[in-house]
Design a protein around this motif. Structure first.
Motif, PDB file in Angstrom:
ATOM      1  N   VAL A  91     -35.867  47.879 -14.220  1.00 29.98           N
ATOM      2  CA  VAL A  91     -36.541  46.874 -13.397  1.00 29.98           C
ATOM      3  C   VAL A  91     -37.903  46.522 -13.991  1.00 29.98           C
ATOM      4  O   VAL A  91     -38.267  45.338 -14.096  1.00 29.98           O
ATOM      5  N   LEU A  92     -38.663  47.523 -14.367  1.00 32.07           N
ATOM      6  CA  LEU A  92     -39.981  47.262 -14.938  1.00 32.07           C
ATOM      7  C   LEU A  92     -39.875  46.509 -16.265  1.00 32.07           C
ATOM      8  O   LEU A  92     -40.640  45.579 -16.528  1.00 32.07           O
ATOM      9  N   GLU A  93     -38.913  46.885 -17.086  1.00 30.23           N
ATOM     10  CA  GLU A  93     -38.740  46.201 -18.359  1.00 30.23           C
ATOM     11  C   GLU A  93     -38.291  44.762 -18.145  1.00 30.23           C
ATOM     12  O   GLU A  93     -38.796  43.840 -18.809  1.00 30.23           O
ATOM     13  N   ALA A  94     -37.370  44.548 -17.229  1.00 31.68           N
ATOM     14  CA  ALA A  94     -36.927  43.190 -16.941  1.00 31.68           C
ATOM     15  C   ALA A  94     -38.060  42.337 -16.388  1.00 31.68           C
ATOM     16  O   ALA A  94     -38.210  41.160 -16.745  1.00 31.68           O
ATOM     17  N   ALA A  95     -38.870  42.916 -15.512  1.00 33.52           N
ATOM     18  CA  ALA A  95     -40.023  42.181 -14.984  1.00 33.52           C
ATOM     19  C   ALA A  95     -40.987  41.812 -16.105  1.00 33.52           C
ATOM     20  O   ALA A  95     -41.496  40.682 -16.168  1.00 33.52           O
ATOM     21  N   ARG A  96     -41.238  42.751 -17.000  1.00 31.09           N
ATOM     22  CA  ARG A  96     -42.136  42.479 -18.120  1.00 31.09           C
ATOM     23  C   ARG A  96     -41.609  41.338 -18.978  1.00 31.09           C
ATOM     24  O   ARG A  96     -42.349  40.384 -19.292  1.00 31.09           O
ATOM     25  N   VAL A  97     -40.338  41.402 -19.353  1.00 28.68           N
ATOM     26  CA  VAL A  97     -39.753  40.374 -20.213  1.00 28.68           C
ATOM     27  C   VAL A  97     -39.716  39.021 -19.493  1.00 28.68           C
ATOM     28  O   VAL A  97     -39.935  37.968 -20.116  1.00 28.68           O
ATOM     29  N   ALA A  98     -39.457  39.043 -18.187  1.00 27.22           N
ATOM     30  CA  ALA A  98     -39.392  37.797 -17.417  1.00 27.22           C
ATOM     31  C   ALA A  98     -40.765  37.216 -17.119  1.00 27.22           C
ATOM     32  O   ALA A  98     -40.862  36.099 -16.602  1.00 27.22           O
ATOM     33  N   GLY A  99     -41.812  37.967 -17.435  1.00 23.88           N
ATOM     34  CA  GLY A  99     -43.164  37.478 -17.195  1.00 23.88           C
ATOM     35  C   GLY A  99     -43.641  37.635 -15.768  1.00 23.88           C
ATOM     36  O   GLY A  99     -44.583  36.956 -15.345  1.00 23.88           O
ATOM     37  N   VAL A 100     -43.016  38.535 -15.018  1.00 24.37           N
ATOM     38  CA  VAL A 100     -43.456  38.803 -13.640  1.00 24.37           C
ATOM     39  C   VAL A 100     -44.615  39.790 -13.693  1.00 24.37           C
ATOM     40  O   VAL A 100     -44.463  40.920 -14.167  1.00 24.37           O
ATOM     41  N   GLN A 101     -45.753  39.393 -13.182  1.00 21.55           N
ATOM     42  CA  GLN A 101     -46.952  40.210 -13.308  1.00 21.55           C
ATOM     43  C   GLN A 101     -46.987  41.365 -12.320  1.00 21.55           C
ATOM     44  O   GLN A 101     -47.522  42.437 -12.616  1.00 21.55           O
ATOM     45  N   ARG A 102     -46.414  41.156 -11.120  1.00 16.88           N
ATOM     46  CA  ARG A 102     -46.565  42.136 -10.043  1.00 16.88           C
ATOM     47  C   ARG A 102     -45.238  42.794  -9.692  1.00 16.88           C
ATOM     48  O   ARG A 102     -44.219  42.120  -9.558  1.00 16.88           O
ATOM     49  N   VAL A 103     -45.290  44.106  -9.493  1.00 16.10           N
ATOM     50  CA  VAL A 103     -44.117  44.866  -9.065  1.00 16.10           C
ATOM     51  C   VAL A 103     -44.554  45.870  -8.004  1.00 16.10           C
ATOM     52  O   VAL A 103     -45.575  46.554  -8.182  1.00 16.10           O
ATOM     53  N   LEU A 104     -43.815  45.936  -6.912  1.00  8.02           N
ATOM     54  CA  LEU A 104     -44.006  47.013  -5.945  1.00  8.02           C
ATOM     55  C   LEU A 104     -42.821  47.950  -6.058  1.00  8.02           C
ATOM     56  O   LEU A 104     -41.668  47.524  -5.954  1.00  8.02           O
ATOM     57  N   LEU A 105     -43.095  49.220  -6.299  1.00  8.61           N
ATOM     58  CA  LEU A 105     -42.069  50.243  -6.437  1.00  8.61           C
ATOM     59  C   LEU A 105     -41.968  51.049  -5.135  1.00  8.61           C
ATOM     60  O   LEU A 105     -42.986  51.539  -4.632  1.00  8.61           O
ATOM     61  N   ALA A 106     -40.756  51.174  -4.626  1.00  8.75           N
ATOM     62  CA  ALA A 106     -40.540  51.958  -3.408  1.00  8.75           C
ATOM     63  C   ALA A 106     -40.474  53.429  -3.770  1.00  8.75           C
ATOM     64  O   ALA A 106     -39.402  54.001  -3.961  1.00  8.75           O
ATOM     65  N   SER A 107     -41.655  54.043  -3.874  1.00 10.50           N
ATOM     66  CA  SER A 107     -41.719  55.491  -4.024  1.00 10.50           C
ATOM     67  C   SER A 107     -41.462  56.109  -2.652  1.00 10.50           C
ATOM     68  O   SER A 107     -40.929  55.453  -1.759  1.00 10.50           O
ATOM     69  N   SER A 108     -41.829  57.337  -2.464  1.00 10.27           N
ATOM     70  CA  SER A 108     -41.448  58.021  -1.228  1.00 10.27           C
ATOM     71  C   SER A 108     -42.397  59.171  -0.917  1.00 10.27           C
ATOM     72  O   SER A 108     -43.002  59.776  -1.825  1.00 10.27           O
ATOM     73  N   ILE A 109     -42.489  59.486   0.349  1.00 13.48           N
ATOM     74  CA  ILE A 109     -43.195  60.685   0.789  1.00 13.48           C
ATOM     75  C   ILE A 109     -42.622  61.922   0.110  1.00 13.48           C
ATOM     76  O   ILE A 109     -43.328  62.920  -0.096  1.00 13.48           O
ATOM     77  N   HIS A 110     -41.356  61.837  -0.316  1.00 10.02           N
ATOM     78  CA  HIS A 110     -40.700  63.010  -0.910  1.00 10.02           C
ATOM     79  C   HIS A 110     -41.139  63.268  -2.350  1.00 10.02           C
ATOM     80  O   HIS A 110     -40.804  64.322  -2.902  1.00 10.02           O
ATOM     81  N   ALA A 111     -41.912  62.360  -2.929  1.00 10.68           N
ATOM     82  CA  ALA A 111     -42.555  62.660  -4.211  1.00 10.68           C
ATOM     83  C   ALA A 111     -43.614  63.742  -4.057  1.00 10.68           C
ATOM     84  O   ALA A 111     -43.997  64.409  -5.021  1.00 10.68           O
ATOM     85  N   VAL A 112     -44.065  63.926  -2.804  1.00 13.06           N
ATOM     86  CA  VAL A 112     -45.089  64.936  -2.495  1.00 13.06           C
ATOM     87  C   VAL A 112     -44.647  65.761  -1.284  1.00 13.06           C
ATOM     88  O   VAL A 112     -45.463  66.234  -0.498  1.00 13.06           O
ATOM     89  N   GLY A 113     -43.331  65.934  -1.136  1.00 11.83           N
ATOM     90  CA  GLY A 113     -42.780  66.505   0.080  1.00 11.83           C
ATOM     91  C   GLY A 113     -43.190  67.929   0.384  1.00 11.83           C
ATOM     92  O   GLY A 113     -43.122  68.357   1.540  1.00 11.83           O
ATOM     93  N   PHE A 114     -43.617  68.690  -0.624  1.00 11.88           N
ATOM     94  CA  PHE A 114     -44.041  70.070  -0.383  1.00 11.88           C
ATOM     95  C   PHE A 114     -45.529  70.190  -0.062  1.00 11.88           C
ATOM     96  O   PHE A 114     -46.028  71.299   0.166  1.00 11.88           O
ATOM     97  N   ALA A 115     -46.234  69.072  -0.021  1.00  7.39           N
ATOM     98  CA  ALA A 115     -47.625  69.102   0.449  1.00  7.39           C
ATOM     99  C   ALA A 115     -47.631  69.359   1.957  1.00  7.39           C
ATOM    100  O   ALA A 115     -46.727  68.926   2.681  1.00  7.39           O
ATOM    101  N   ARG A 116     -48.627  70.064   2.420  1.00 10.38           N
ATOM    102  CA  ARG A 116     -48.731  70.335   3.857  1.00 10.38           C
ATOM    103  C   ARG A 116     -49.627  69.293   4.519  1.00 10.38           C
ATOM    104  O   ARG A 116     -50.622  68.848   3.949  1.00 10.38           O
ATOM    105  N   ALA A 117     -49.251  68.929   5.719  1.00  5.52           N
ATOM    106  CA  ALA A 117     -49.971  67.872   6.418  1.00  5.52           C
ATOM    107  C   ALA A 117     -51.461  68.164   6.531  1.00  5.52           C
ATOM    108  O   ALA A 117     -52.292  67.264   6.404  1.00  5.52           O
ATOM    109  N   ALA A 118     -51.805  69.419   6.745  1.00  9.07           N
ATOM    110  CA  ALA A 118     -53.210  69.778   6.905  1.00  9.07           C
ATOM    111  C   ALA A 118     -54.028  69.512   5.644  1.00  9.07           C
ATOM    112  O   ALA A 118     -55.252  69.402   5.709  1.00  9.07           O
ATOM    113  N   ASP A 119     -53.335  69.392   4.509  1.00 16.49           N
ATOM    114  CA  ASP A 119     -54.039  69.193   3.237  1.00 16.49           C
ATOM    115  C   ASP A 119     -54.037  67.738   2.782  1.00 16.49           C
ATOM    116  O   ASP A 119     -54.585  67.417   1.727  1.00 16.49           O
TER     117      ASP A 119
END
Length: 263
Positions: A91-119
């Motif tokens: 997706v990022l490569e296609a956007a680059r080649v197509a000349g699309v400047q902006r991309v929003l990536l749907a990351s997730s809370i689960h990229a940091v899922g072992f972090a504790r809320a208190a921290d």
């Protein structure tokens, strides 16, 4: 008004936000490996996330690509690698080649899922602490977004999406709910960005527990408005407050959900 192209557009988030973006006056094109819902009122293209040429063709002219495609829960490593990680690079490569400047990536809370809320509250951007292979794919997504922003001068927002839906579904959702209205606000903010670089922001509403820093989101113009507690109070529900001593990934970090196994 902006032209949004949405990968994974036939999924839950895509089909929820597409009509809202159209109602706000935007043009929307969705892409997915499956056809659009029968009641879709927007342009839809059937395309595979592995087909970079097709992605490039259908991204052309867009103001922003919203990358929502991918497995939404845990899978075997090869599936996660092919669809979630390789797919993001495509997706990022296609956007680059197509000349699309902006991309929003749907990351997730689960990229940091072992972090504790208190921290979490006072940290603008948490370092990765994935709770699953799925979470690893989202951390990799953010790294790819950073690479394309720095190497090619693109504007990339990695949104760590929390519990998306019309209303919170459990006690953890009192703190982690992300409303459709706030999702649209985030995506419109990303479409309006006029500076290159990579931003990691929380995809979460302004829920009363206040677990998540709003600084990064506000720096790109995203201000959440909805509150899970207010929604539950309106409906006469009281689920109490989630325990800040727990990990924010919830059940994804549980032994009941083994790494690498589809749930």
């Amino acid at each position: 008004m902006a032209f949004f192209v949405i990968t994974g557009g036939s999924g839950t988030i895509g089909t929820t936000i597409a009509p809202r973006l159209i109602a706000d006056g935007h043009r929307v094109r969705t892409l997915d490996a499956v056809k659009a819902p029968d009641d879709a009122t927007w342009e839809h293209v059937v395309a595979e996330i592995q087909d970079v040429d097709a992605l490039t063709k259908h991204f052309a002219g867009a103001d922003i690509v919203l990358h929502l495609a991918g497995y939404p829960t845990e899978r075997a490593w090869n599936d996660i690698l092919t669809v979630n990680i390789d797919g993001t690079r495509n997706v990022l490569e296609a956007a680059r080649v197509a000349g699309v400047q902006r991309v929003l990536l749907a990351s997730s809370i689960h990229a940091v899922g072992f972090a504790r809320a208190a921290d979490v509250r006072d940290v603008e951007v948490l370092p990765p602490r994935p709770d699953t292979y799925y979470g690893v794919s989202k951390a990799a997504m953010e790294a790819l977004g950073s690479l394309y922003a720095d190497r090619f001068g693109m504007t990339v927002v990695s949104a760590r999406i929390c519990q998306f839906g019309d209303r919170p579904t459990d006690t953890l959702g009192v703190a982690t709910w992300f409303s459709p209205g706030d999702a649209v606000r985030l995506m419109e903010a990303a479409a309006a960005l006029d500076r290159p670089g990579h931003a990691v922001v929380w995809g979460v509403s302004a829920n009363r527990p206040g677990w998540f820093s709003t600084t990064a989101g506000e720096s790109i113009g995203f201000v959440a408005r909805d509150d899970a507690v207010a929604v539950l109070e309106r409906d006469g529900e009281d689920r109490g407050m989630p325990d800040e001593r727990g990990v924010i990934g919830g059940s994804f970090a549980s032994d009941d959900h083994p790494v690498g196994q589809e749930w």
